[in-house]
Scaffold this active site. Sequence first.
Site, PDB file in Angstrom:
ATOM      1  N   ASP A 230       0.922  -1.046   0.027  1.00  0.00           N
ATOM      2  CA  ASP A 230      -0.144   0.136   0.032  1.00  0.00           C
ATOM      3  C   ASP A 230       0.796   1.308  -0.050  1.00  0.00           C
ATOM      4  O   ASP A 230       0.411   2.508  -0.025  1.00  0.00           O
ATOM      5  CB  ASP A 230      -1.087  -0.036   1.149  1.00  0.00           C
ATOM      6  N   SER A 231       2.380   1.020   0.017  1.00  0.00           N
ATOM      7  CA  SER A 231       3.150   2.232  -0.209  1.00  0.00           C
ATOM      8  C   SER A 231       2.774   2.729  -1.765  1.00  0.00           C
ATOM      9  O   SER A 231       3.317   3.688  -2.128  1.00  0.00           O
ATOM     10  CB  SER A 231       4.611   1.649  -0.280  1.00  0.00           C
TER      11      SER A 231
ATOM     12  N   ASP B 241      -1.306  -6.140  -0.439  1.00  0.00           N
ATOM     13  CA  ASP B 241      -1.405  -5.495   1.020  1.00  0.00           C
ATOM     14  C   ASP B 241      -3.014  -5.211   1.135  1.00  0.00           C
ATOM     15  O   ASP B 241      -3.616  -4.786   0.269  1.00  0.00           O
ATOM     16  CB  ASP B 241      -0.745  -3.876   1.022  1.00  0.00           C
TER      17      ASP B 241
ATOM     18  N   LYS C 239      -1.103  -9.217   3.132  1.00  0.00           N
ATOM     19  CA  LYS C 239      -0.463  -8.843   4.116  1.00  0.00           C
ATOM     20  C   LYS C 239      -1.354  -8.095   4.731  1.00  0.00           C
ATOM     21  O   LYS C 239      -2.021  -7.011   4.310  1.00  0.00           O
ATOM     22  CB  LYS C 239       1.087  -8.194   3.738  1.00  0.00           C
TER      23      LYS C 239
ATOM     24  N   GLU D  92      -1.291  -5.507   8.687  1.00  0.00           N
ATOM     25  CA  GLU D  92      -0.284  -4.896   9.689  1.00  0.00           C
ATOM     26  C   GLU D  92      -0.886  -5.134  11.304  1.00  0.00           C
ATOM     27  O   GLU D  92      -2.224  -5.029  11.314  1.00  0.00           O
ATOM     28  CB  GLU D  92      -0.472  -3.244   9.464  1.00  0.00           C
TER      29      GLU D  92
ATOM     30  N   GLU E 278       9.633  -4.171  10.222  1.00  0.00           N
ATOM     31  CA  GLU E 278       9.860  -2.863   9.560  1.00  0.00           C
ATOM     32  C   GLU E 278      10.544  -1.980  10.550  1.00  0.00           C
ATOM     33  O   GLU E 278       9.918  -1.745  11.483  1.00  0.00           O
ATOM     34  CB  GLU E 278       8.785  -2.166   8.767  1.00  0.00           C
TER      35      GLU E 278
END
Length: 283
Positions: free
Chosen positions: A44-45, A83, A113, A115, A182
Amino acid sequence: MKNTVITFQEMKKKGEKISMLTAYDYSTAKLIDSAGVNSILVGDSLGNVVLGYPDTISVTMEDMIHHGAAVSRGAENALVVIDMPFMSYQTSVYDAVVNAGRLMKEGRGQAVKLEGGVEVCPQIKAITQAGIPVVAHLGMTPQSINVFGGFKSQAKELEPAKKLIRDALAVEEAGAFAVTLECVPAKLATIVSNLLKVPTIGIGAGAGCDGQVLVYADMLAMFSDFSPKFVKHFADIGPAMKAGFEAYDKEVKAGTYPAEEHTYAMQDAVYDEIVKYVDTLMK
Ligand code: KIV
């Protein structure tokens, strides 16, 4: 050969390092895939790198599906992980399963993925039980930027470090097949990597991780809004692109591009007839 979750497991067992890069489009995915990189993360960057947001908060499911599907079409061998965007899984276990399913069905990813640690274990468990492999993401989790007060390294003190270890064990127990770490101290990432049976994929977490991931636009010097300490420029594509754009601009304005060799020919006889035809039109 197609990389799968089994490839990840086997590489960890054999002590082989796993390579992962982000991509957001078909052509970049094809290049990364052909370079032999094990996995492509449709991160999602995307929000920062492609869409120009200051963070990842505004990225939508539709954004991730659109770009995920493009990457999946370009990735023959790399394992494609997509993401889950902000608020697509935090709201409920039900939302998490439905949205993970969309990333697989419509985005054609092979894993998702998300978080978070202990607090998202019910989601990880439910998504995994639905037959969707999950990568967990711990440490500096960009969707929580407003809680952290900026992009800051995490778990440097004793209690946060202990929490990260508990989170890593919990997400593994919940079914995650890999854990992204990260911006955490390298020594802590090494401890976590040794504790877990599943591979850790580090970004700003040192060489002790079982694999590494970078944002492709960072490692090619294409993205310059901010540059974290852990980024290494493996090629200077950004400056090379800028030089190319400047050369194009100059040649178009000077009339030297396109040259003869860039044009399509027409037989003289046809040309002469057209000139005559235009003459008749003008009379
Ligand atoms: O969105 C992303 O690119 C990521 C990586 C930084 C791990 O989550």
